[in-house]
Design a protein around this motif. Structure first.
Motif, PDB file in Angstrom:
ATOM      1  N   THR A   3       0.838  -1.205   0.000  1.00  0.00           N
ATOM      2  CA  THR A   3       0.000   0.000   0.000  1.00  0.00           C
ATOM      3  C   THR A   3       0.867   1.248   0.000  1.00  0.00           C
ATOM      4  O   THR A   3       0.562   2.219  -0.696  1.00  0.00           O
ATOM      5  CB  THR A   3      -0.931   0.000   1.228  1.00  0.00           C
ATOM      6  OG1 THR A   3      -1.711  -1.198   1.210  1.00  0.00           O
ATOM      7  CG2 THR A   3      -1.861   1.194   1.216  1.00  0.00           C
ATOM      8  N   GLY A   4       1.941   1.223   0.772  1.00  0.00           N
ATOM      9  CA  GLY A   4       2.837   2.375   0.825  1.00  0.00           C
ATOM     10  C   GLY A   4       3.536   2.640  -0.494  1.00  0.00           C
ATOM     11  O   GLY A   4       3.733   3.789  -0.886  1.00  0.00           O
ATOM     12  N   LEU A   5       3.905   1.577  -1.196  1.00  0.00           N
ATOM     13  CA  LEU A   5       4.610   1.738  -2.466  1.00  0.00           C
ATOM     14  C   LEU A   5       3.675   2.056  -3.628  1.00  0.00           C
ATOM     15  O   LEU A   5       4.018   2.846  -4.505  1.00  0.00           O
ATOM     16  CB  LEU A   5       5.406   0.472  -2.797  1.00  0.00           C
ATOM     17  CG  LEU A   5       6.639   0.207  -1.947  1.00  0.00           C
ATOM     18  CD1 LEU A   5       7.228  -1.154  -2.278  1.00  0.00           C
ATOM     19  CD2 LEU A   5       7.672   1.304  -2.158  1.00  0.00           C
ATOM     20  N   PHE A   6       2.522   1.414  -3.648  1.00  0.00           N
ATOM     21  CA  PHE A   6       1.687   1.510  -4.831  1.00  0.00           C
ATOM     22  C   PHE A   6       0.349   2.209  -4.591  1.00  0.00           C
ATOM     23  O   PHE A   6      -0.460   2.309  -5.508  1.00  0.00           O
ATOM     24  CB  PHE A   6       1.465   0.115  -5.418  1.00  0.00           C
ATOM     25  CG  PHE A   6       2.743  -0.603  -5.709  1.00  0.00           C
ATOM     26  CD1 PHE A   6       3.628  -0.096  -6.647  1.00  0.00           C
ATOM     27  CD2 PHE A   6       3.093  -1.753  -5.027  1.00  0.00           C
ATOM     28  CE1 PHE A   6       4.826  -0.736  -6.905  1.00  0.00           C
ATOM     29  CE2 PHE A   6       4.282  -2.406  -5.286  1.00  0.00           C
ATOM     30  CZ  PHE A   6       5.150  -1.892  -6.227  1.00  0.00           C
ATOM     31  N   GLY A   7       0.113   2.657  -3.366  1.00  0.00           N
ATOM     32  CA  GLY A   7      -1.108   3.391  -3.081  1.00  0.00           C
ATOM     33  C   GLY A   7      -2.344   2.540  -3.259  1.00  0.00           C
ATOM     34  O   GLY A   7      -2.334   1.334  -3.061  1.00  0.00           O
ATOM     35  N   LYS A   8      -3.387   3.202  -3.671  1.00  0.00           N
ATOM     36  CA  LYS A   8      -4.657   2.505  -3.871  1.00  0.00           C
ATOM     37  C   LYS A   8      -4.714   1.972  -5.283  1.00  0.00           C
ATOM     38  O   LYS A   8      -4.758   2.731  -6.247  1.00  0.00           O
ATOM     39  CB  LYS A   8      -5.802   3.466  -3.616  1.00  0.00           C
ATOM     40  CG  LYS A   8      -6.558   3.123  -2.396  1.00  0.00           C
ATOM     41  CD  LYS A   8      -7.776   4.000  -2.285  1.00  0.00           C
ATOM     42  CE  LYS A   8      -8.689   3.247  -1.453  1.00  0.00           C
ATOM     43  NZ  LYS A   8      -9.657   3.379  -0.766  1.00  0.00           N
ATOM     44  N   VAL A   9      -4.704   0.668  -5.379  1.00  0.00           N
ATOM     45  CA  VAL A   9      -4.893   0.023  -6.679  1.00  0.00           C
ATOM     46  C   VAL A   9      -6.153  -0.822  -6.586  1.00  0.00           C
ATOM     47  O   VAL A   9      -6.679  -1.070  -5.492  1.00  0.00           O
ATOM     48  CB  VAL A   9      -3.674  -0.847  -7.085  1.00  0.00           C
ATOM     49  CG1 VAL A   9      -2.443   0.007  -7.287  1.00  0.00           C
ATOM     50  CG2 VAL A   9      -3.402  -1.944  -6.085  1.00  0.00           C
ATOM     51  N   ASN A  10      -6.607  -1.288  -7.697  1.00  0.00           N
ATOM     52  CA  ASN A  10      -7.769  -2.165  -7.774  1.00  0.00           C
ATOM     53  C   ASN A  10      -7.619  -3.301  -6.761  1.00  0.00           C
ATOM     54  O   ASN A  10      -6.542  -3.844  -6.575  1.00  0.00           O
ATOM     55  CB  ASN A  10      -7.846  -2.702  -9.211  1.00  0.00           C
ATOM     56  CG  ASN A  10      -8.999  -3.634  -9.428  1.00  0.00           C
ATOM     57  OD1 ASN A  10      -9.159  -4.622  -8.712  1.00  0.00           O
ATOM     58  ND2 ASN A  10      -9.785  -3.324 -10.429  1.00  0.00           N
ATOM     59  N   ASN A  11      -8.703  -3.666  -6.064  1.00  0.00           N
ATOM     60  CA  ASN A  11      -8.657  -4.717  -5.037  1.00  0.00           C
ATOM     61  C   ASN A  11      -8.120  -6.035  -5.581  1.00  0.00           C
ATOM     62  O   ASN A  11      -7.362  -6.726  -4.901  1.00  0.00           O
ATOM     63  CB  ASN A  11     -10.035  -4.925  -4.418  1.00  0.00           C
ATOM     64  CG  ASN A  11     -10.378  -3.845  -3.428  1.00  0.00           C
ATOM     65  OD1 ASN A  11      -9.498  -3.150  -2.913  1.00  0.00           O
ATOM     66  ND2 ASN A  11     -11.667  -3.677  -3.165  1.00  0.00           N
ATOM     67  N   ASN A  12      -8.536  -6.424  -6.785  1.00  0.00           N
ATOM     68  CA  ASN A  12      -8.068  -7.687  -7.355  1.00  0.00           C
ATOM     69  C   ASN A  12      -6.575  -7.637  -7.679  1.00  0.00           C
ATOM     70  O   ASN A  12      -5.872  -8.628  -7.540  1.00  0.00           O
ATOM     71  CB  ASN A  12      -8.876  -8.053  -8.600  1.00  0.00           C
ATOM     72  CG  ASN A  12     -10.300  -8.435  -8.248  1.00  0.00           C
ATOM     73  OD1 ASN A  12     -10.577  -8.906  -7.146  1.00  0.00           O
ATOM     74  ND2 ASN A  12     -11.218  -8.213  -9.170  1.00  0.00           N
ATOM     75  N   VAL A  13      -6.106  -6.480  -8.118  1.00  0.00           N
ATOM     76  CA  VAL A  13      -4.674  -6.313  -8.384  1.00  0.00           C
ATOM     77  C   VAL A  13      -3.909  -6.449  -7.068  1.00  0.00           C
ATOM     78  O   VAL A  13      -2.890  -7.138  -6.997  1.00  0.00           O
ATOM     79  CB  VAL A  13      -4.384  -4.950  -9.061  1.00  0.00           C
ATOM     80  CG1 VAL A  13      -2.887  -4.689  -9.129  1.00  0.00           C
ATOM     81  CG2 VAL A  13      -5.005  -4.902 -10.448  1.00  0.00           C
ATOM     82  N   MET A  14      -4.416  -5.805  -5.999  1.00  0.00           N
ATOM     83  CA  MET A  14      -3.741  -5.872  -4.698  1.00  0.00           C
ATOM     84  C   MET A  14      -3.759  -7.290  -4.144  1.00  0.00           C
ATOM     85  O   MET A  14      -2.763  -7.754  -3.589  1.00  0.00           O
ATOM     86  CB  MET A  14      -4.383  -4.897  -3.717  1.00  0.00           C
ATOM     87  CG  MET A  14      -3.654  -4.801  -2.391  1.00  0.00           C
ATOM     88  SD  MET A  14      -1.906  -4.327  -2.530  1.00  0.00           S
ATOM     89  CE  MET A  14      -2.047  -2.575  -2.746  1.00  0.00           C
ATOM     90  N   LYS A  15      -4.869  -8.009  -4.310  1.00  0.00           N
ATOM     91  CA  LYS A  15      -4.928  -9.402  -3.841  1.00  0.00           C
ATOM     92  C   LYS A  15      -3.877 -10.251  -4.557  1.00  0.00           C
ATOM     93  O   LYS A  15      -3.175 -11.050  -3.931  1.00  0.00           O
ATOM     94  CB  LYS A  15      -6.319  -9.992  -4.073  1.00  0.00           C
ATOM     95  CG  LYS A  15      -7.362  -9.503  -3.110  1.00  0.00           C
ATOM     96  CD  LYS A  15      -8.728 -10.106  -3.436  1.00  0.00           C
ATOM     97  CE  LYS A  15      -9.808  -9.490  -2.593  1.00  0.00           C
ATOM     98  NZ  LYS A  15     -11.143  -9.977  -2.953  1.00  0.00           N
ATOM     99  N   ALA A  16      -3.775 -10.095  -5.863  1.00  0.00           N
ATOM    100  CA  ALA A  16      -2.779 -10.847  -6.631  1.00  0.00           C
ATOM    101  C   ALA A  16      -1.359 -10.454  -6.201  1.00  0.00           C
ATOM    102  O   ALA A  16      -0.484 -11.319  -6.057  1.00  0.00           O
ATOM    103  CB  ALA A  16      -2.963 -10.601  -8.128  1.00  0.00           C
ATOM    104  N   ALA A  17      -1.148  -9.169  -5.974  1.00  0.00           N
ATOM    105  CA  ALA A  17       0.175  -8.699  -5.558  1.00  0.00           C
ATOM    106  C   ALA A  17       0.536  -9.275  -4.196  1.00  0.00           C
ATOM    107  O   ALA A  17       1.675  -9.710  -3.982  1.00  0.00           O
ATOM    108  CB  ALA A  17       0.205  -7.174  -5.520  1.00  0.00           C
ATOM    109  N   ILE A  18      -0.404  -9.297  -3.280  1.00  0.00           N
ATOM    110  CA  ILE A  18      -0.133  -9.836  -1.939  1.00  0.00           C
ATOM    111  C   ILE A  18       0.227 -11.316  -2.014  1.00  0.00           C
ATOM    112  O   ILE A  18       1.206 -11.757  -1.400  1.00  0.00           O
ATOM    113  CB  ILE A  18      -1.346  -9.596  -1.009  1.00  0.00           C
ATOM    114  CG1 ILE A  18      -1.442  -8.111  -0.664  1.00  0.00           C
ATOM    115  CG2 ILE A  18      -1.252 -10.448   0.252  1.00  0.00           C
ATOM    116  CD1 ILE A  18      -2.720  -7.718   0.044  1.00  0.00           C
TER     117      ILE A  18
END
Length: 142
Positions: A111-126
């Motif tokens: 979150t700190g590096l990429f801010g608010k991104v699409n929830n599905n993108v963040m889930k995949a990234a995590i």
């Protein structure tokens, strides 16, 4: 002074390593292309972090290799062996620390590096970040 042949022997492996790192990122993306754009985006975000980790671990190993080489050049094989073992331990411990940081602080980091991104993108990234973090101790440069 080094001759051109000696310099080539030093530069070619470094160049090949950089090419292989880039190819690794390309192959990762190719392997998950079927999962959709959001997954590819999440993996791409984490790949940037992975490249940084690879370069930092490589820099640590390269710096230590200079010390080991100096000992070898001075015909101090025992000291070279000790330095190589210490270097190996330091790189391994550092990679374990990075792995633990990734596992426990994955959300704030992303979150700190990429801010608010699409929830599905963040889930995949995590998900990819966790698996990538688990692989850090296996990055060996010696």
């Amino acid at each position: 002074m080094f001759s051109n042949n000696e310099l080539k022997k030093l530069i070619i492996p470094l160049f090949m390593e950089q090419i292989l790192i880039v190819i690794m990122g390309i192959i990762t993306t190719m392997m998950i292309y079927y999962a959709g754009e959001e997954t590819i985006s999440g993996v791409s975000l984490v790949d940037m972090i992975n490249f940084l980790v690879i370069f930092v671990l490589g820099a640590l190993a390269t710096g230590g290799a200079v010390v080991v080489s100096q000992y070898i050049g001075n015909k101090e094989e025992d000291q070279a062996s000790k330095a190589a073992n210490q270097l190996n331990s330091i790189v391994f411990i550092f990679s374990i620390i990075l792995m633990v940081i990734v596992i426990f602080f994955k959300n704030p980091i992303l979150t700190g590096l990429f801010g608010k991104v699409n929830n599905n993108v963040m889930k995949a990234a995590i998900i990819f970040f966790i698996y990538s973090g688990l692989s850090y101790p296996f990055f060996r440069h010696l």
